[in-house]
Write a protein that holds these residues in place. Structure first.
Motif, PDB file in Angstrom:
ATOM      1  N   ARG A  88     133.349 -10.623   6.030  1.00  0.00           N
ATOM      2  CA  ARG A  88     131.913 -10.769   6.235  1.00  0.00           C
ATOM      3  C   ARG A  88     131.186 -10.239   4.993  1.00  0.00           C
ATOM      4  N   ASP A 134     126.003 -15.844   8.779  1.00  0.00           N
ATOM      5  CA  ASP A 134     126.845 -15.386   7.674  1.00  0.00           C
ATOM      6  C   ASP A 134     126.053 -14.695   6.575  1.00  0.00           C
ATOM      7  N   GLN A 151     144.285 -26.171  11.675  1.00  0.00           N
ATOM      8  CA  GLN A 151     143.631 -25.775  12.927  1.00  0.00           C
ATOM      9  C   GLN A 151     144.473 -26.102  14.151  1.00  0.00           C
ATOM     10  N   ILE A 185     138.044 -15.114  16.575  1.00  0.00           N
ATOM     11  CA  ILE A 185     138.176 -14.970  15.124  1.00  0.00           C
ATOM     12  C   ILE A 185     138.083 -16.359  14.501  1.00  0.00           C
ATOM     13  N   ARG A 186     137.208 -16.460  13.520  1.00  0.00           N
ATOM     14  CA  ARG A 186     136.961 -17.782  12.930  1.00  0.00           C
ATOM     15  C   ARG A 186     136.561 -17.647  11.468  1.00  0.00           C
ATOM     16  N   ASP A 187     136.453 -18.794  10.812  1.00  0.00           N
ATOM     17  CA  ASP A 187     136.210 -18.782   9.368  1.00  0.00           C
ATOM     18  C   ASP A 187     134.808 -18.332   9.002  1.00  0.00           C
ATOM     19  N   ARG A 188     133.871 -18.539   9.897  1.00  0.00           N
ATOM     20  CA  ARG A 188     132.533 -18.029   9.618  1.00  0.00           C
ATOM     21  C   ARG A 188     132.022 -17.338  10.870  1.00  0.00           C
ATOM     22  N   GLU A 189     130.857 -16.724  10.768  1.00  0.00           N
ATOM     23  CA  GLU A 189     130.479 -15.804  11.824  1.00  0.00           C
ATOM     24  C   GLU A 189     129.964 -16.493  13.087  1.00  0.00           C
ATOM     25  N   SER A 190     129.540 -17.731  12.963  1.00  0.00           N
ATOM     26  CA  SER A 190     129.027 -18.424  14.136  1.00  0.00           C
ATOM     27  C   SER A 190     129.281 -19.908  13.975  1.00  0.00           C
ATOM     28  N   TYR A 191     129.205 -20.632  15.083  1.00  0.00           N
ATOM     29  CA  TYR A 191     129.274 -22.089  15.060  1.00  0.00           C
ATOM     30  C   TYR A 191     130.539 -22.594  14.371  1.00  0.00           C
ATOM     31  N   ALA A 192     131.663 -22.080  14.827  1.00  0.00           N
ATOM     32  CA  ALA A 192     132.949 -22.574  14.341  1.00  0.00           C
ATOM     33  C   ALA A 192     133.953 -22.354  15.457  1.00  0.00           C
ATOM     34  N   PHE A 193     134.975 -23.198  15.495  1.00  0.00           N
ATOM     35  CA  PHE A 193     136.001 -23.035  16.509  1.00  0.00           C
ATOM     36  C   PHE A 193     136.887 -21.844  16.157  1.00  0.00           C
ATOM     37  N   LEU A 242     139.994 -19.746  15.198  1.00  0.00           N
ATOM     38  CA  LEU A 242     141.337 -19.850  14.621  1.00  0.00           C
ATOM     39  C   LEU A 242     142.302 -19.183  15.586  1.00  0.00           C
TER      40      LEU A 242
END
Lengths: 759, 340
Positions: free
Chosen positions: A636, A699, B158, B242-250, B252
């Protein structure tokens, strides 16, 4: 003042709100696909599902059976027009409907035109191609690539820069690194989709399409259609995200124009997001080998940067960022080499800071690694290697405020509180890391024309064929006129984005503010000269006052003595209702052909590393804090601070906004963005915003932009250095630096993902 | 996009009757001529892409039965009407207090706009986001049975490491379903053959040789409610994504965890894993491994190892095994440390 409107410092203009802000936030700004057009038909593209081979058969029956279908433009239908010519105005030399060869995945095979968008889409989906398929080459390391030296393959990349004897200096260096870095494929995903709307008025063609280069496109489209350029008009009043993606015209434009001619009615084709991956340009993947040798005192004695870039089979597109990396620091010796690696891919193209983003990423990641190897603070390491002149041609920098940027950003960031030991900073389960990197972008300028009219009512009309790509160029051009003519900004109307206006160069290379403002300045000053002459002439309101310093303010000519005259009265004595000036600006060093080339849509760029007297660059320093979870390793970015010096800042609000957007993109480049290529088929896999990740609001946390005052009269009459492409240079390296500091892992391949930190 | 007929039945029996008219007993709900639509956040996308091709849409949003839109909390548990929107359930006070794992799983899914549209039943029935499934030019056994699987040897970062087969490794991407399977939820459905209850764990089917068969539902069956039994100790529960970005992602990798603790000792654990499997995935072996154990990093690690013992990696997704384990360990320790 709020953070969005920083208080101007020395040589910085007022943070005026954008002149088109209200239009944009209320949906009244008409983007090209919104421009009303009567009796429109809709086009949808059908594209190839292979990357290499030939189309042996196209089955159109199902598509033709779709109710509402009007026409299908495909092979044979473009034979009377010329193929595109690869260059600044044209994305590729592939004329997809000129022959049945498939050069890349997602190549246009037909355009279905129908009464409704839905029918066109359905018909396009029903077009079935049969192929004679060949095994394609996907990328680096795939069988079948062809590697060629880049130097001389593009007017933008003439040579591999070098200085001194690198081999000897590197061999003798006390401390050295030799590492490899890479950046992934990245695709433009502007919110405004790519589109073309074309209609004919007699023998005149009008095209509404988001464009960063209306003059260049007019000329190139006329060439393809074998028309007089004067009969082609490109209209692009607003652009919803450009960043180079709307710089070169793609083959779709001519195809839609042909469809409109065949039907005798307007045709609009909006490309789907998936199709944009294959039909538009993108940033190709790059690889780098960097060698740095230094003394134990941290002085660099040897620097070598080798780059490899993927391009298509038909077109040798080059970015070649070694011109900037080779001049960045006071290296003792420099060796560079750029190679192009051809594969079965669509031709890449400009994406925000095309050369600098990948090349400076590699350099700055290596600089951080070298600092760590030397056991030196990364800011100190840069300070030690700050050059007096650039190392290649030994020319001075017209101005260079990199160290001021580092100092101010470090202070705001709290760099002094960083524990230099790797992995030493923690916050609960989170590893904390802090890193930094340099941003650089060449300061260029190009010829530009503008027309300015001052009326007796005190209104100003400013016309320039530049492009509002979201940068705020309309606003800053208006600000320049406001300042020079003493007219409030709300009395100034600014027209841009139309090839029928005075020509401006492509809105690329961060040249627009400098070029447009220099032309506007010239036109305004010509108006001032006329006004002063009339005011001081016999019978004029300021008759008799010679050799005075005049200014224009609040609709008046004001003399130093305090005497003043209303502009309105001066115009009355001139017996005119308006003064209009058409100005053509040519930068210092322009060739005799410079203005002719502007009208031909091939403007020459000056500045950067091109000038005799000095090299011209804008600089910045970015500091990033990252947090990495100790278990799951997600990254982050709670904080980022950037300080930038770019000569005169026309408007602190729009400047900050541009730099902020760049830094956010830089975070995306570091952590999110990558197009995945299926290596078996040379096809793009994640062709939408579900899987092609960019940062979301969550982000981006604390982001600070510092505008460092700088004065540079050498760059152009406006004193402006472009900064549109500065903000995202170096960011990814700063993130990599912070990740290293947090975890001890040096990630050299972007994007930095969880899996690289798990092992 | 193909033209389609759009109907708005006004009650459940009318909707079932319509569906029954235009489908046959053997039709898969995702492949039938007539298909139900609620929020439309998944189906409309796939219709535009040519992945789903119903020629008749039966819109459930006009159904008059109010229970379809209600969240009812009783001593027996909680009952979610099928048309409750994700956002409503995520913000529900009692849901947040009694089943944090449910509220978290909904809150961390999608975006605010999508959560306001998507229904709970539609959410659990969402189809995979496998890139090769989404785009009709690729081979896909789920989309076109027997056509092959382009993901197996393609780009499969994925994709699933649990529950896959030689025919399909597409991940089930939902979050809410992980909370439901962990809590032993039950699905209520009504069709032409009457009403029935389906244990949530039996709702989704692993791909096996028939990846195009995704659920146990018939084409004319409507999910009417999702019932979660009372579980007082589910107040100690959470969903970690846990995902690649902090929001709005499926995800991992994700973990739904509920713990019944006696001090630091586990009386009972409920664990489900997301982002790593082809279907909502109850990790019973991990639950068993923890029972009666003191919960610490070591026992959590052993449970995680057990959960992934059968995992099958492919070229780009091998990291999901390690990430999945760490996600579970972190989720277990964070659940243990919750103040309830």
């Amino acid at each position: 003042m709020d953070a969005a409107a920083p208080k101007p410092k020395e040589n910085q203009g007022e943070p005026l709100p954008r002149v088109d802000a209200r239009l944009k936030v209320t949906g009244q700004a008409h983007y090209p696909a919104d421009l009303p057009t009567a009796n429109i038909a809709y086009g949808a593209l059908a594209t190839s599902s292979i990357a290499r081979g030939k189309v042996t058969k196209l089955r159109l029956d199902d598509a033709r059976a779709v109710p509402g279908l009007l026409d299908i433009v495909t092979y044979g239908d473009m034979d009377k027009v010329d193929k595109p010519k690869f260059g600044n105005s044209s994305a590729t030399s592939v004329g997809p409907l000129h022959d049945r060869t498939i050069f890349h995945d997602g190549q246009i095979i037909a355009l279905a035109v129908a009464e409704t968008f839905e029918a066109a889409e359905e018909a396009a989906q029903l077009i079935r191609a049969e192929y004679d398929e060949e095994k394609p080459t996907a990328s680096f390391d795939s069988p079948g690539t062809k590697t060629v030296a880049a130097a001389g393959k593009s007017p933008m990349f003439k040579e591999d820069v070098k200085a001194g004897d690198f081999d000897a200096a590197f061999a003798a260096a006390a401390v050295k690194i030799d590492q490899r870095y890479s950046t992934p494929t990245q695709h433009h995903n502007p919110i405004e989709l790519f589109s073309t709307t074309a209609y004919w008025q007699g023998d005149q063609l009008v095209v509404h399409e988001p464009s960063q280069n209306v003059t260049g496109w007019k000329v190139e489209l006329a060439r393809q259609l074998k028309m007089d350029p004067a009969k082609v008009r490109i209209v692009s009043p607003f652009i919803g995200g450009a960043f180079g993606s709307k710089g070169p015209m793609t083959p779709r434009t001519a195809i839609v124009a042909v469809a409109a001619k065949r039907l005798g009615r307007p045709v609009r084709c909006v490309t789907s997001r998936m199709q944009a991956f294959g039909t538009q340009t993108y940033r190709a993947e790059t690889r780098h080998r960097i060698r740095i040798g230094a003394g134990k005192d941290g002085r660099i004695t040897a620097f070598a940067h080798e780059g490899w870039e993927v391009t298509s089979r038909p077109d040798l597109y080059v970015v070649g960022g070694t011109s900037a990396t080779g001049r960045m620091y006071g290296y003792g010796s420099v060796l560079t080499h750029v190679s192009l690696v051809q594969a079965d891919r669509n031709t890449p193209g400009y994406m925000r800071s095309p050369p600098e983003t990948p090349y400076v990423y590699a350099l700055e990641n290596a600089m951080d690694e070298m600092a760590a190897t030397l056991g030196m603070d990364p800011v100190e390491f840069r300070r030690i290697n700050e050059p007096k002149t650039e190392p290649i041609g030994k020319k001075p920098f017209s101005s260079r405020s990199l160290i001021q940027c580092y100092d101010q950003a470090a202070e705001a960031f709290g760099w002094a509180k960083r524990d230099p030991k790797v992995g030493a900073m923690r916050d609960g389960d989170w590893l904390v890391g802090m890193g930094c990197a340099t941003a650089i972008y060449p300061t260029a300028v190009a010829p530009c024309a503008a027309r300015v009219r001052l009326t007796i009512d005190g209104d100003v009309r400013l016309q320039c064929g530049s492009h509002e790509i979201g940068t705020g160029v309309r606003t800053v051009a208006g600000q320049m006129a406001s300042e020079r003519l003493g007219v409030a900004i709300d009395r100034i109307s600014v027209e841009m984005g139309d090839s029928s206006l005075p020509p401006a160069p492509v809105s690329g290379g961060s040249i627009s503010t400098a070029s447009v403002c220099s032309a506007v300045l010239k036109a305004c000053d010509a108006i001032r000269t006329k006004l002063y002459a009339a005011a001081t002439a016999e019978g004029g309101p300021l008759a008799g006052s010679h050799n005075e310093d005049f200014d224009l303010a609040d609709g008046k000519i004001v003399a130093k003595s305090g005497a003043s005259a209303k502009v309105e009265d001066v115009l009355k004595t001139m017996q005119v209702g308006a003064i209009e000036e058409y100005a053509e600006f040519a930068p210092k060093g322009a060739t005799p052909e410079a203005l002719k080339k502007l009208y031909a849509g091939t403007p020459e760029f000056h500045g950067g590393d091109q000038d005799e007297d000095s090299v011209k660059y804008a600089f910045g320093a970015e500091f990033v804090e990252v947090r990495v979870n100790r278990y799951t390793r997600e990254i982050r970015v709670p904080r980022i601070v950037g300080a930038f010096a770019a000569g005169r800042i026309m408007n602190t609000r729009t400047a900050r906004s541009q730099l902020m957007g760049g830094m956010i993109w830089g975070i995306g480049q570091a952590l999110h963005e990558a197009t995945e290529v299926d290596r078996r088929y040379a096809r793009y896999v994640n062709r939408d915003l579900q899987d092609y990740l960019v940062p979301v609001n969550a982000d981006i946390k604390d982001l600070q932009v510092i505008l460092v005052p700088e004065v540079d009269h050498a760059v152009n009459p406006a004193g402006v250095k472009g900064l549109g492409e500065l903000g995202n240079v170096g960011t990814a390296a700063a993130v990599a630096s912070a990740v290293y500091h947090a975890t001890g892992k040096r990630i050299r391949d972007l994007p930095i993902r969880i899996e690289q930190l798990l092992v | 996009m193909r033209p389609f007929i759009y109907e708005q039945p006004t009650d459940i029996s009318a909707a079932v009757a319509l569906a029954s008219n235009f489908t046959t007993r053997d039709d898969q709900p995702t492949r039938a001529n007539a298909q139900f639509i609620a929020g439309g956040t998944n189906l409309a996308d796939y219709m535009k892409l040519g992945v789903a091709e119903p020629n008749r849409l039966l819109d459930l949003n006009r159904l008059e039965e109010q229970k379809l839109r209600q969240i009812r909390v009783t001593e027996d548990g909680i009952r979610f009407g099928a048309l409750v929107r994700m956002g409503e359930a995520a913000d529900h006070r009692e849901v947040k207090a009694r089943y944090p794992v449910i509220a978290d799983s909904l809150r961390l899914a999608a975006s605010g706009q999508i959560r306001n549209m998507a229904s709970l039943a539609g959410n659990v029935l969402q189809r995979t986001r496998c890139e090769y499934f989404r785009e009709t030019s690729w081979a896909c056994n789920k989309r076109v049975p027997g056509s092959g699987c382009a993901a197996m040897d393609g780009f499969n970062r994925q994709h699933a490491v649990l529950g896959g087969s030689d025919a399909c490794i597409a991940t089930y991407h939902g979050d809410f379903a992980q909370a439901l399977i962990a809590l032993d939820a039950v699905v209520h459905a009504e069709g032409s053959r009457g009403a029935r209850k389906i244990p949530f764990a039996k709702l989704h089917r692993q791909p096996g040789d028939t990846p195009h068969i995704e659920t146990d539902l018939a084409a004319d069956e409507i999910v009417t409610a999702i019932e979660v039994p009372a579980l007082p100790w589910a107040r100690r529960s959470l969903y970690l994504k846990i995902r690649d970005r902090e929001s709005y992602a499926f995800a991992l990798a994700s973990a739904a965890v509920a713990l019944d603790l006696d001090g630091e000792t586990v009386r009972e654990a409920r664990i489900a894993l997301g982002g790593v499997a082809t279907v909502p995935w109850r990790a019973s072996v991990a639950e068993d491994a923890l029972q009666g154990k003191k919960l610490d990093e070591a026992s959590a690690g052993a449970a995680a190892d057990a959960a992934f013992a059968e995992a099958q990696p492919h070229q780009h997704n091998a990291f999901k095994i390690e990430l999945g384990k760490r996600t579970l360990v972190r989720a277990l320790l964070e659940t243990r440390d919750m103040k309830v």
